[in-house]
Design a protein around this motif. Structure first.
Motif, PDB file in Angstrom:
ATOM      1  N   ASP A  46       0.827  -1.188   0.000  1.00 27.99           N
ATOM      2  CA  ASP A  46       0.000   0.000   0.000  1.00 27.99           C
ATOM      3  C   ASP A  46       0.874   1.255   0.000  1.00 27.99           C
ATOM      4  O   ASP A  46       1.990   1.250   0.503  1.00 27.99           O
ATOM      5  CB  ASP A  46      -0.913  -0.004   1.220  1.00 27.99           C
ATOM      6  N   TYR A  47       0.335   2.282  -0.567  1.00 24.91           N
ATOM      7  CA  TYR A  47       1.066   3.535  -0.642  1.00 24.91           C
ATOM      8  C   TYR A  47       1.006   4.276   0.687  1.00 24.91           C
ATOM      9  O   TYR A  47       0.103   4.078   1.496  1.00 24.91           O
ATOM     10  CB  TYR A  47       0.411   4.442  -1.685  1.00 24.91           C
ATOM     11  N   LEU A  48       1.987   5.145   0.857  1.00 23.07           N
ATOM     12  CA  LEU A  48       1.860   6.185   1.875  1.00 23.07           C
ATOM     13  C   LEU A  48       1.203   7.362   1.189  1.00 23.07           C
ATOM     14  O   LEU A  48       1.510   7.662   0.037  1.00 23.07           O
ATOM     15  CB  LEU A  48       3.240   6.611   2.379  1.00 23.07           C
ATOM     16  N   TYR A  49       0.315   8.010   1.880  1.00 23.48           N
ATOM     17  CA  TYR A  49      -0.345   9.159   1.267  1.00 23.48           C
ATOM     18  C   TYR A  49      -0.086  10.407   2.077  1.00 23.48           C
ATOM     19  O   TYR A  49      -0.063  10.378   3.297  1.00 23.48           O
ATOM     20  CB  TYR A  49      -1.855   8.927   1.168  1.00 23.48           C
ATOM     21  N   GLU A  50       0.062  11.460   1.335  1.00 23.69           N
ATOM     22  CA  GLU A  50       0.356  12.720   1.997  1.00 23.69           C
ATOM     23  C   GLU A  50      -0.297  13.829   1.190  1.00 23.69           C
ATOM     24  O   GLU A  50       0.190  14.135   0.112  1.00 23.69           O
ATOM     25  CB  GLU A  50       1.878  12.914   2.018  1.00 23.69           C
ATOM     26  N   PRO A  51      -1.388  14.379   1.521  1.00 24.65           N
ATOM     27  CA  PRO A  51      -2.283  14.033   2.642  1.00 24.65           C
ATOM     28  C   PRO A  51      -3.118  12.784   2.332  1.00 24.65           C
ATOM     29  O   PRO A  51      -2.677  11.975   1.545  1.00 24.65           O
ATOM     30  CB  PRO A  51      -3.168  15.284   2.729  1.00 24.65           C
TER      31      PRO A  51
ATOM     32  N   ILE B  24      -6.306  13.620  -2.076  1.00 25.94           N
ATOM     33  CA  ILE B  24      -5.498  13.628  -3.289  1.00 25.94           C
ATOM     34  C   ILE B  24      -6.370  13.323  -4.493  1.00 25.94           C
ATOM     35  O   ILE B  24      -6.298  13.976  -5.525  1.00 25.94           O
ATOM     36  CB  ILE B  24      -4.357  12.591  -3.194  1.00 25.94           C
TER      37      ILE B  24
ATOM     38  N   ALA C 178       3.259  18.392   0.320  1.00 22.64           N
ATOM     39  CA  ALA C 178       2.259  19.251   0.959  1.00 22.64           C
ATOM     40  C   ALA C 178       2.505  19.376   2.458  1.00 22.64           C
ATOM     41  O   ALA C 178       2.253  20.405   3.062  1.00 22.64           O
ATOM     42  CB  ALA C 178       0.861  18.699   0.692  1.00 22.64           C
ATOM     43  N   ASP C 179       3.035  18.317   3.067  1.00 27.52           N
ATOM     44  CA  ASP C 179       3.287  18.367   4.503  1.00 27.52           C
ATOM     45  C   ASP C 179       4.768  18.537   4.824  1.00 27.52           C
ATOM     46  O   ASP C 179       5.228  18.151   5.882  1.00 27.52           O
ATOM     47  CB  ASP C 179       2.773  17.076   5.179  1.00 27.52           C
TER      48      ASP C 179
ATOM     49  N   PRO D  53       6.432   3.021  -1.635  1.00 28.57           N
ATOM     50  CA  PRO D  53       5.519   3.726  -2.532  1.00 28.57           C
ATOM     51  C   PRO D  53       4.796   4.853  -1.797  1.00 28.57           C
ATOM     52  O   PRO D  53       4.349   4.680  -0.668  1.00 28.57           O
ATOM     53  CB  PRO D  53       4.530   2.644  -2.948  1.00 28.57           C
ATOM     54  N   LEU D  54       4.735   5.982  -2.457  1.00 28.68           N
ATOM     55  CA  LEU D  54       4.189   7.164  -1.806  1.00 28.68           C
ATOM     56  C   LEU D  54       3.524   8.040  -2.848  1.00 28.68           C
ATOM     57  O   LEU D  54       4.009   8.153  -3.972  1.00 28.68           O
ATOM     58  CB  LEU D  54       5.332   7.934  -1.137  1.00 28.68           C
ATOM     59  N   LEU D  55       2.428   8.608  -2.470  1.00 20.98           N
ATOM     60  CA  LEU D  55       1.775   9.570  -3.362  1.00 20.98           C
ATOM     61  C   LEU D  55       1.570  10.846  -2.574  1.00 20.98           C
ATOM     62  O   LEU D  55       0.960  10.837  -1.515  1.00 20.98           O
ATOM     63  CB  LEU D  55       0.436   9.022  -3.846  1.00 20.98           C
ATOM     64  N   ALA D  56       2.115  11.931  -3.089  1.00 25.25           N
ATOM     65  CA  ALA D  56       2.046  13.177  -2.335  1.00 25.25           C
ATOM     66  C   ALA D  56       1.611  14.317  -3.232  1.00 25.25           C
ATOM     67  O   ALA D  56       1.851  14.307  -4.431  1.00 25.25           O
ATOM     68  CB  ALA D  56       3.411  13.493  -1.721  1.00 25.25           C
ATOM     69  N   MET D  57       0.997  15.303  -2.615  1.00 25.79           N
ATOM     70  CA  MET D  57       0.722  16.534  -3.347  1.00 25.79           C
ATOM     71  C   MET D  57       1.900  17.473  -3.149  1.00 25.79           C
ATOM     72  O   MET D  57       2.559  17.444  -2.116  1.00 25.79           O
ATOM     73  CB  MET D  57      -0.561  17.170  -2.807  1.00 25.79           C
TER      74      MET D  57
ATOM     75  N   PHE E 107       1.549  16.714  -8.296  1.00 22.83           N
ATOM     76  CA  PHE E 107       1.599  15.463  -7.561  1.00 22.83           C
ATOM     77  C   PHE E 107       2.931  14.770  -7.783  1.00 22.83           C
ATOM     78  O   PHE E 107       3.545  14.934  -8.822  1.00 22.83           O
ATOM     79  CB  PHE E 107       0.474  14.542  -8.027  1.00 22.83           C
TER      80      PHE E 107
ATOM     81  N   GLU F  49       4.555  10.858  -7.493  1.00 24.00           N
ATOM     82  CA  GLU F  49       4.341   9.455  -7.208  1.00 24.00           C
ATOM     83  C   GLU F  49       5.705   8.804  -7.058  1.00 24.00           C
ATOM     84  O   GLU F  49       6.548   8.899  -7.949  1.00 24.00           O
ATOM     85  CB  GLU F  49       3.559   8.793  -8.341  1.00 24.00           C
ATOM     86  N   VAL F  50       5.910   8.158  -5.943  1.00 21.77           N
ATOM     87  CA  VAL F  50       7.190   7.521  -5.680  1.00 21.77           C
ATOM     88  C   VAL F  50       7.003   6.011  -5.677  1.00 21.77           C
ATOM     89  O   VAL F  50       6.089   5.491  -5.036  1.00 21.77           O
ATOM     90  CB  VAL F  50       7.755   7.971  -4.313  1.00 21.77           C
TER      91      VAL F  50
END
Lengths: 288, 140
Positions: free
Chosen positions: A206-211, A216, B31-32, B43-47, B70, B72-73
């Protein structure tokens, strides 16, 4: 038989037309080059966007978002028709307008709202008494992302408020310099995302989400709509220049051919006149 | 699974693809807050927010200003979709400076019909551009 002076005048007229078509061709060619660069630059973004959206859709409940909501009734449709602002580009505008007009007429029972981009399309639909809901003209000289944003905003507004059940885009796709294709694409609700293809080795993780993922997703979807519209606008602009270039090239060739024929004819007429004069002189001399 | 040794970095804006490269490290203005990415990242998705992004390739460091979008990692790749992005060396410093002054002036004397948020964002963007250009200059 037309007189020599008339023929000369006609040739001169065609020559000046030819000059104009040649100049337009050159201008279209250089504009095309720029437009082509832009569309090629924009395609990767749209693709990546779709990839990210897909990988996200696998993890978030997609039915939650209003832009994805399928409606049972597909009756009321918003048709966004992208034409050019100027003419003299072959069948570019008439193809689009004919196609869009056919859709409207075919579904007379359904309520179709028209969103028109480009002066040519607007003029046509206005003249024929169609109900135009939204129009945006004169943007192709300086096409910016902001235009797509504006268009996306009104389309999303209309869709979410429930005035339309679906939004379609009709535009010319730039396939190659010699080929444009009219396409009708559904913009809203967003086409069912394709989850099968390419989900990387880490699909299980699963991904980490921010926020938070929902937030998103909420940001990403309208962006996706904007990007789709932006791409369509760029496609259309590149296709327009390509169409104009080919049309003007053909026109220049035709005028060259016409000049050739007329010159030949003119020479014949001139010779005939000279011969006649000589005969007159000779027969005059003989009579003495 | 063996850890990947490189990151495939791809940075695109609606107008063009800016970076397409194999890199060793990336720092992203999320964003943070800023976060660094090394190969093998979760895996990471960030704004994105408005900020300076840099990536390292070998010993060389490249700076860019980015705004909105955005990131995407994946363990072996980073995809960045930015609304706006500029390489540090493309930034017109005098223009950014002028934009900063303009935005500051506008914020200093609040008029009722002024769009405060827009001025704030303009200020932020100009500051970030200056910052990116500045840092790139120090490096070279």
């Amino acid at each position: 038989m037309p007189s020599l002076i008339d023929l000369r005048r006609r040739i001169r007229a065609i020559k000046s037309t030819q000059q104009i078509t040649r100049a337009m061709k050159t201008v279209a060619a250089s504009k095309l080059r720029r437009a082509q660069e832009r569309i090629l630059g924009a395609r990767p973004f749209a693709q990546r966007m779709l990839q990210v959206l897909n990988s996200l859709a696998a993890r978030v409940d997609p039915s939650a978002h209003p832009l994805l909501a399928q409606r049972r009734e597909q009756g009321r449709v918003l048709l966004i028709v992208i034409t050019a602002d100027r003419g003299l580009c072959g069948s570019f505008n008439s193809n689009i307008v004919r196609r869009a007009g056919a859709v409207v007429v075919e579904s007379a029972d359904r309520q179709i709202a028209l969103g028109l981009v480009g002066r040519k399309g607007r003029d046509y639909f206005r003249r024929h008494g169609f109900d135009v809901w939204y129009e945006l003209v004169g943007i192709f000289n300086q096409l910016r992302y902001g235009h797509a944003q504006e268009l996306a905003r009104v389309a999303i507004e209309r869709f979410t408020s429930g005035d339309s059940d679906a939004v379609y885009l009709v535009y010319n796709e730039f396939k190659s310099v010699l080929q444009q294709r009219v396409v009708i694409e559904r913009l809203l609700p967003i086409v069912k995302l394709d989850l099968g293809e390419e989900t990387a080795p880490s699909a299980g993780v699963d991904y980490l989400y921010e926020p938070a993922p929902e937030q998103i997703f909420k940001e990403l979807l309208p962006r996706h709509v904007e990007v789709q519209i932006y791409r369509a606008l760029l496609e259309s602009s590149a296709a327009e220049h390509a169409a104009r270039m080919t049309a003007m090239d053909a026109a220049s060739k035709n005028s060259a051919e016409m000049i050739e024929q007329l010159t030949l004819y003119m020479n014949k007429v001139r010779q005939a006149a000279i011969t006649r004069e000589i005969i007159e002189v000779i027969s005059g001399a003989e009579a003495l | 699974m063996a850890l990947p040794t490189h990151l495939a970095l791809e940075l695109v804006t609606p107008d063009r693809a800016i970076v397409h490269d194999r890199v060793d490290e990336v720092e992203i203005p999320g964003a943070d807050g800023y976060f660094g990415v090394l190969p093998g990242h979760t895996p990471l998705l960030a704004m994105l927010q408005v900020g300076v992004l840099w990536y390292r390739k070998g010993r060389e460091k490249f700076h860019l200003s980015v705004a909105f979008g955005f990131a995407e990692v994946q363990p072996d790749r980073v995809t960045i979709l930015a609304q706006l992005a500029e390489r540090a060396e493309e930034i017109d410093v005098s223009r950014a400076e002028a934009a900063r002054k303009r935005a500051e002036e506008r914020m200093a004397r609040p008029v009722i019909d002024m769009d405060f948020e827009r001025a704030r964002i303009a200020l932020l963007k100009s500051l970030v551009r200056l910052q990116a250009a500045e840092r790139a200059r120090i490096r070279t």
